[in-house]
Design an enzyme around this catalytic site. Structure first.
Site, mmCIF file in Angstrom:
data_model
loop_
_atom_site.group_PDB
_atom_site.id
_atom_site.type_symbol
_atom_site.label_atom_id
_atom_site.label_comp_id
_atom_site.label_asym_id
_atom_site.label_seq_id
_atom_site.Cartn_x
_atom_site.Cartn_y
_atom_site.Cartn_z
ATOM 1 N N ASN A 1 -0.258 17.943 -21.752
ATOM 2 C CA ASN A 1 -0.513 16.841 -22.683
ATOM 3 C C ASN A 1 -0.712 17.309 -24.118
ATOM 4 O O ASN A 1 -1.407 16.632 -24.896
ATOM 5 C CB ASN A 1 -1.743 16.052 -22.234
ATOM 6 N N GLU B 1 9.356 16.509 -26.066
ATOM 7 C CA GLU B 1 8.760 16.995 -24.817
ATOM 8 C C GLU B 1 9.360 18.339 -24.412
ATOM 9 O O GLU B 1 8.666 19.188 -23.848
ATOM 10 C CB GLU B 1 8.958 15.965 -23.703
ATOM 11 N N LYS C 1 7.345 22.285 -15.490
ATOM 12 C CA LYS C 1 6.508 21.176 -15.028
ATOM 13 C C LYS C 1 6.299 21.229 -13.526
ATOM 14 O O LYS C 1 5.177 20.988 -13.044
ATOM 15 C CB LYS C 1 7.117 19.832 -15.432
ATOM 16 N N HIS D 1 -1.030 9.350 -28.345
ATOM 17 C CA HIS D 1 -1.347 8.063 -27.721
ATOM 18 C C HIS D 1 -2.135 7.171 -28.670
ATOM 19 O O HIS D 1 -1.966 5.947 -28.668
ATOM 20 C CB HIS D 1 -2.141 8.290 -26.436
ATOM 21 N N HIS E 1 -0.707 14.748 -26.972
ATOM 22 C CA HIS E 1 -0.751 13.402 -26.411
ATOM 23 C C HIS E 1 -2.016 12.629 -26.796
ATOM 24 O O HIS E 1 -1.975 11.411 -26.925
ATOM 25 C CB HIS E 1 -0.611 13.459 -24.893
ATOM 26 N N ARG F 1 -2.882 21.184 -15.289
ATOM 27 C CA ARG F 1 -1.873 20.161 -15.591
ATOM 28 C C ARG F 1 -2.168 19.448 -16.911
ATOM 29 O O ARG F 1 -1.250 18.960 -17.573
ATOM 30 C CB ARG F 1 -1.766 19.147 -14.449
ATOM 31 N N GLU G 1 -4.189 16.611 -11.973
ATOM 32 C CA GLU G 1 -4.673 16.914 -13.317
ATOM 33 C C GLU G 1 -6.173 17.184 -13.373
ATOM 34 O O GLU G 1 -6.914 16.638 -14.196
ATOM 35 C CB GLU G 1 -4.302 15.782 -14.284
ATOM 36 N N ARG H 1 0.808 -1.234 0.000
ATOM 37 C CA ARG H 1 0.000 0.000 0.000
ATOM 38 C C ARG H 1 0.838 1.280 0.000
ATOM 39 O O ARG H 1 0.367 2.337 0.429
ATOM 40 C CB ARG H 1 -0.988 -0.008 1.162
ATOM 41 N N HIS I 1 7.416 7.249 -27.795
ATOM 42 C CA HIS I 1 6.422 8.184 -27.262
ATOM 43 C C HIS I 1 6.671 9.604 -27.781
ATOM 44 O O HIS I 1 5.733 10.289 -28.213
ATOM 45 C CB HIS I 1 6.468 8.163 -25.736
ATOM 46 N N LYS J 1 3.159 10.879 -11.963
ATOM 47 C CA LYS J 1 2.301 10.011 -12.778
ATOM 48 C C LYS J 1 2.992 8.651 -12.940
ATOM 49 O O LYS J 1 4.131 8.582 -13.408
ATOM 50 C CB LYS J 1 2.061 10.619 -14.154
#
Length: 364
Positions: free
Chosen positions: A241, A181, A223, A248, A244, A237, A233, A117, A261, A139
């Protein structure tokens, strides 16, 4: 050495960056307990695992070496991390160190979020893309066959240690992917940074140390500022992206690992920029500047030939920015400023997805 802070209250942490940091024992202050698991991959381990272990002689260290590639960012590979932790009989006082690129950082971070956990976690990114983007902000996650990064958690590291010396062993294609990026930050948040990148892109490509550190520092500061404002997000935030949603979709359609990527993000950014121009939000001159910079960075700027508008939409419909079934995109309101919006017509979106970008690029 440069240092900056990601400000998240009690969970704030430093980003340390510089050259030859593996020899400076910067990691041990952020280790909790005596058990350490180093998660890395078959490519990075022969290069840097021994150097890192040399700094950890006072600890019980268990390397966990995973196969290399985006195609392995899945449940099956994640289980290998848990296997290593459990076989070593590690407790919740273990510290997991992610030594590698974005795939390793995302999976090791997700494992840290889940194991007993939640356990201590340190990012040691070795690719440009992971140094400027994926290692910062918490993330973590894995891919699903129907969508990239759809399973994961927000889980912050104790520290991010960026040694730019690792970029000397990075293949040119991977370096270019990282530059996508970096360029993104200039497009969405700082037009001065974008202009600086236009002036310094060649120095970045030949790994000029001073220029690299400045670019990484500038990117991380942008960032870190955004993450401090919106950790999970819910708002601003999401502007990180840019490209993206389209990108993606390309990665998922083409098969994970076939497109890097950053390559997919570059193409997706071009599509978002083209859409921003057609909405009248940016000029044709700014669109052209952006496309030229991606090209100069050695990146693709046109989507796969046999990927149709319907192919894009299939994957875009499971994008994390969708609310109540409505596609939202990150677009440029001007050069250096981005918004998340659904304020566009279906006809325009279909036109963007159906544009012949190869033909558009004939003028460049």
């Amino acid at each position: 050495m440069h240092r900056l802070q990601v400000e998240l209250g009690e969970r704030s942490y430093p980003i340390l960056m510089g050259e030859s940091l593996f020899q400076k024992n910067l990691i041990t202050p952020y280790i909790k307990g005596k058990q350490v698991a180093i998660v890395t991959n078959e490519t990075v381990a022969p290069l840097y695992l021994e150097q890192l272990q040399a700094q950890l002689t006072d600890y019980q260290v268990q390397p966990i070496v995973l196969p290399d590639g985006e195609q392995y960012k899945n449940w099956q590979t994640l289980q290998l991390i848990f296997d290593g932790l459990l076989k070593a009989e590690y407790s919740r006082k273990v510290t997991i160190i992610a030594l590698g690129g974005g795939v390793i950082g995302d999976m090791a971070g997700f494992a840290a979020a889940c194991y007993q956990r939640g356990v201590n976690f340190i990012q040691v990114p070795t690719t440009l893309l992971s140094q400027v983007d994926s290692s910062v902000g918490g993330k973590t996650g894995i891919n699903h066959i129907l969508g990239k990064n759809m399973i994961g958690a927000f889980y912050q590291p104790q520290a991010v240690v960026i040694d730019v010396s690792t970029l000397k062993t990075l293949p040119k294609r991977e370096l270019s992917a990282g530059l996508a990026e970096v360029i993104k930050y200039g497009l969405i948040a700082d037009s001065d940074f974008f202009t600086w990148l236009e002036e310094n892109i060649e120095a970045l490509k030949i790994l000029d140390t001073a220029v690299l550190i400045k670019a990484i520092d500038w990117s991380c500061r942008i960032k870190a500022h955004v993450v401090a404002l919106d950790e999970t997000e819910e708002g601003i935030r999401a502007t990180l992206n840019l490209g993206h949603t389209f990108g993606h979709a390309i990665e998922s359609h083409q098969g994970y690992g076939n497109w890097l990527h950053g390559e997919a993000v570059a193409v997706g950014s071009v599509m978002a920029i083209e859409m921003s121009m057609r909405l009248g939000w940016i000029t044709e001159q700014d669109r052209n500047r952006a496309i030229r910079l991606f090209i100069r960075a050695g990146l693709p700027v046109a989507p796969p030939e046999k990927m149709s508008a319907n192919d894009f939409l299939k994957y875009m419909r499971v994008d994390k920015k969708i609310i109540d079934g409505q596609i939202r995109l990150v677009l440029l309101s001007k050069l250096g400023e981005a918004i998340v919006t659904s304020d566009f017509s279906t006809e325009l979106l279909n036109a963007i997805l159906s544009t012949n970008y190869e033909q558009l690029l004939d003028s460049f």
